[in-house]
Design a protein around this motif. Sequence first.
Motif, PDB file in Angstrom:
ATOM      1  N   ALA A 120      34.024 -31.897  65.026  1.00 52.29           N
ATOM      2  CA  ALA A 120      32.880 -31.384  64.275  1.00 52.29           C
ATOM      3  C   ALA A 120      33.163 -30.021  63.647  1.00 52.29           C
ATOM      4  N   LEU A 121      34.255 -29.376  64.065  1.00 54.60           N
ATOM      5  CA  LEU A 121      34.572 -28.046  63.568  1.00 54.60           C
ATOM      6  C   LEU A 121      35.250 -28.101  62.203  1.00 54.60           C
ATOM      7  N   THR A 122      34.978 -27.110  61.391  1.00 56.66           N
ATOM      8  CA  THR A 122      35.715 -26.961  60.141  1.00 56.66           C
ATOM      9  C   THR A 122      37.094 -26.389  60.457  1.00 56.66           C
ATOM     10  N   ASP A 123      37.974 -26.404  59.476  1.00 60.23           N
ATOM     11  CA  ASP A 123      39.314 -25.841  59.692  1.00 60.23           C
ATOM     12  C   ASP A 123      39.222 -24.360  60.048  1.00 60.23           C
ATOM     13  N   ARG A 124      38.328 -23.629  59.392  1.00 59.22           N
ATOM     14  CA  ARG A 124      38.175 -22.203  59.674  1.00 59.22           C
ATOM     15  C   ARG A 124      37.656 -21.996  61.102  1.00 59.22           C
ATOM     16  N   GLU A 125      36.690 -22.798  61.508  1.00 59.07           N
ATOM     17  CA  GLU A 125      36.144 -22.683  62.865  1.00 59.07           C
ATOM     18  C   GLU A 125      37.194 -23.024  63.916  1.00 59.07           C
ATOM     19  N   ARG A 126      38.017 -24.000  63.621  1.00 59.40           N
ATOM     20  CA  ARG A 126      39.082 -24.365  64.567  1.00 59.40           C
ATOM     21  C   ARG A 126      40.077 -23.209  64.710  1.00 59.40           C
ATOM     22  N   ALA A 127      40.383 -22.558  63.609  1.00 62.86           N
ATOM     23  CA  ALA A 127      41.298 -21.416  63.659  1.00 62.86           C
ATOM     24  C   ALA A 127      40.694 -20.278  64.468  1.00 62.86           C
ATOM     25  N   VAL A 128      39.402 -20.042  64.292  1.00 61.85           N
ATOM     26  CA  VAL A 128      38.721 -19.011  65.075  1.00 61.85           C
ATOM     27  C   VAL A 128      38.736 -19.377  66.549  1.00 61.85           C
ATOM     28  N   LEU A 129      38.493 -20.655  66.861  1.00 61.27           N
ATOM     29  CA  LEU A 129      38.485 -21.116  68.249  1.00 61.27           C
ATOM     30  C   LEU A 129      39.818 -20.845  68.933  1.00 61.27           C
ATOM     31  N   VAL A 130      40.918 -21.091  68.248  1.00 58.04           N
ATOM     32  CA  VAL A 130      42.231 -20.853  68.838  1.00 58.04           C
ATOM     33  C   VAL A 130      42.389 -19.381  69.206  1.00 58.04           C
ATOM     34  N   LEU A 131      41.931 -18.490  68.342  1.00 55.35           N
ATOM     35  CA  LEU A 131      42.045 -17.062  68.625  1.00 55.35           C
ATOM     36  C   LEU A 131      41.096 -16.641  69.750  1.00 55.35           C
ATOM     37  N   VAL A 132      39.924 -17.266  69.805  1.00 53.72           N
ATOM     38  CA  VAL A 132      39.016 -17.027  70.933  1.00 53.72           C
ATOM     39  C   VAL A 132      39.699 -17.434  72.229  1.00 53.72           C
ATOM     40  N   ALA A 133      40.337 -18.594  72.210  1.00 57.55           N
ATOM     41  CA  ALA A 133      41.008 -19.100  73.406  1.00 57.55           C
ATOM     42  C   ALA A 133      42.191 -18.234  73.816  1.00 57.55           C
ATOM     43  N   GLU A 134      42.771 -17.515  72.853  1.00 58.54           N
ATOM     44  CA  GLU A 134      43.874 -16.607  73.161  1.00 58.54           C
ATOM     45  C   GLU A 134      43.372 -15.269  73.696  1.00 58.54           C
ATOM     46  N   GLY A 135      42.037 -15.121  73.759  1.00 58.14           N
ATOM     47  CA  GLY A 135      41.454 -13.931  74.344  1.00 58.14           C
ATOM     48  C   GLY A 135      41.163 -12.807  73.376  1.00 58.14           C
ATOM     49  N   LEU A 136      41.244 -13.065  72.074  1.00 54.09           N
ATOM     50  CA  LEU A 136      40.999 -12.014  71.091  1.00 54.09           C
ATOM     51  C   LEU A 136      39.507 -11.722  70.973  1.00 54.09           C
ATOM     52  N   SER A 137      39.180 -10.473  70.739  1.00 51.85           N
ATOM     53  CA  SER A 137      37.796 -10.061  70.520  1.00 51.85           C
ATOM     54  C   SER A 137      37.404 -10.388  69.087  1.00 51.85           C
ATOM     55  N   ASN A 138      36.104 -10.260  68.785  1.00 50.42           N
ATOM     56  CA  ASN A 138      35.641 -10.516  67.423  1.00 50.42           C
ATOM     57  C   ASN A 138      36.316  -9.584  66.420  1.00 50.42           C
ATOM     58  N   VAL A 139      36.477  -8.321  66.807  1.00 46.60           N
ATOM     59  CA  VAL A 139      37.123  -7.352  65.912  1.00 46.60           C
ATOM     60  C   VAL A 139      38.574  -7.754  65.644  1.00 46.60           C
ATOM     61  N   ASP A 140      39.283  -8.163  66.694  1.00 46.40           N
ATOM     62  CA  ASP A 140      40.682  -8.560  66.530  1.00 46.40           C
ATOM     63  C   ASP A 140      40.802  -9.822  65.681  1.00 46.40           C
ATOM     64  N   ILE A 141      39.889 -10.773  65.896  1.00 48.49           N
ATOM     65  CA  ILE A 141      39.910 -12.006  65.101  1.00 48.49           C
ATOM     66  C   ILE A 141      39.640 -11.682  63.639  1.00 48.49           C
ATOM     67  N   ALA A 142      38.676 -10.793  63.405  1.00 48.22           N
ATOM     68  CA  ALA A 142      38.356 -10.399  62.029  1.00 48.22           C
ATOM     69  C   ALA A 142      39.575  -9.796  61.336  1.00 48.22           C
ATOM     70  N   ALA A 143      40.297  -8.929  62.053  1.00 49.72           N
ATOM     71  CA  ALA A 143      41.483  -8.306  61.477  1.00 49.72           C
ATOM     72  C   ALA A 143      42.572  -9.339  61.221  1.00 49.72           C
ATOM     73  N   ARG A 144      42.754 -10.249  62.158  1.00 48.60           N
ATOM     74  CA  ARG A 144      43.807 -11.261  62.033  1.00 48.60           C
ATOM     75  C   ARG A 144      43.539 -12.200  60.854  1.00 48.60           C
ATOM     76  N   MET A 145      42.254 -12.566  60.663  1.00 42.62           N
ATOM     77  CA  MET A 145      41.918 -13.556  59.644  1.00 42.62           C
ATOM     78  C   MET A 145      41.377 -12.929  58.357  1.00 42.62           C
ATOM     79  N   HIS A 146      41.358 -11.593  58.294  1.00 42.25           N
ATOM     80  CA  HIS A 146      40.875 -10.885  57.118  1.00 42.25           C
ATOM     81  C   HIS A 146      39.435 -11.265  56.793  1.00 42.25           C
ATOM     82  N   LEU A 147      38.594 -11.229  57.835  1.00 44.77           N
ATOM     83  CA  LEU A 147      37.174 -11.524  57.705  1.00 44.77           C
ATOM     84  C   LEU A 147      36.369 -10.335  58.212  1.00 44.77           C
ATOM     85  N   SER A 148      35.085 -10.330  57.929  1.00 50.14           N
ATOM     86  CA  SER A 148      34.225  -9.300  58.509  1.00 50.14           C
ATOM     87  C   SER A 148      33.880  -9.697  59.943  1.00 50.14           C
TER      88      SER A 148
END
Length: 221
Positions: A151-179
């Motif tokens: 049910a996840l979009t490709d972007r959501e799946r990419a975010v999920l992987v980073l969540v599972a790696e233990g990254l914070s929202n700020v770190d995920i934002a920096a990694r994926m160039h998002l707010s």
Amino acid sequence: MIRVLVVDDEALIRTGFQRILDAADDIEVVAAVPGREAVQTAQERRPDVVLLDIRMPDVDGLTVLADLRGLREPPVVAMLTTFDMDEYVATALRRGAAGFLLKDTDPEELPFLVRALADGGTVLSYKVTRAVVDGYLEAGCQGPDVRSLDALTDRERAVLVLVAEGLSNVDIAARMHLSTGTVKDHVSAILTKLEVGSRVQAALLAERAGLLRPPRDLEPG
């Protein structure tokens, strides 16, 4: 300042964690108390993060976890563990634990883990994730089917992987160039679509689905 409450019935553990965290410029341990004082202290001192021993002789750590998460403004709670209590893992996840810290965590890593928790991250390294998954499955709690990932979009799946790696929202934002706000929206959508109640449960589902790669030194060959 990140306000932290340390809850453990061993005075040595409380003192050690407090000294390590108080040495960080952006972290303040507002109290370090035994389990029976945890909920009242949390209500009075209003910590952002609670480090809670999962097994204590005078009070059930899982009950304390549920009580803390039931507060009007619940803190983020990470369980302190030695991973010799697999039967408790599933219950801790269901009651809202945001992660698991080993009591012998490297002192230099502890402030970084607390910062990640305060920012909405998890504290599951590959080693910890594997231990948690094993305990979760052995407890008979299979959780949502991995097919829910479809049910996840490709972007959501990419975010999920980073969540599972233990990254914070700020770190995920920096990694994926998002707010950071966009990342929070993605995480909220992920939890809703996967029908899970926490980032830790989402991380476990990602691990079960094989979305994570083990560290290079753990890979075969």
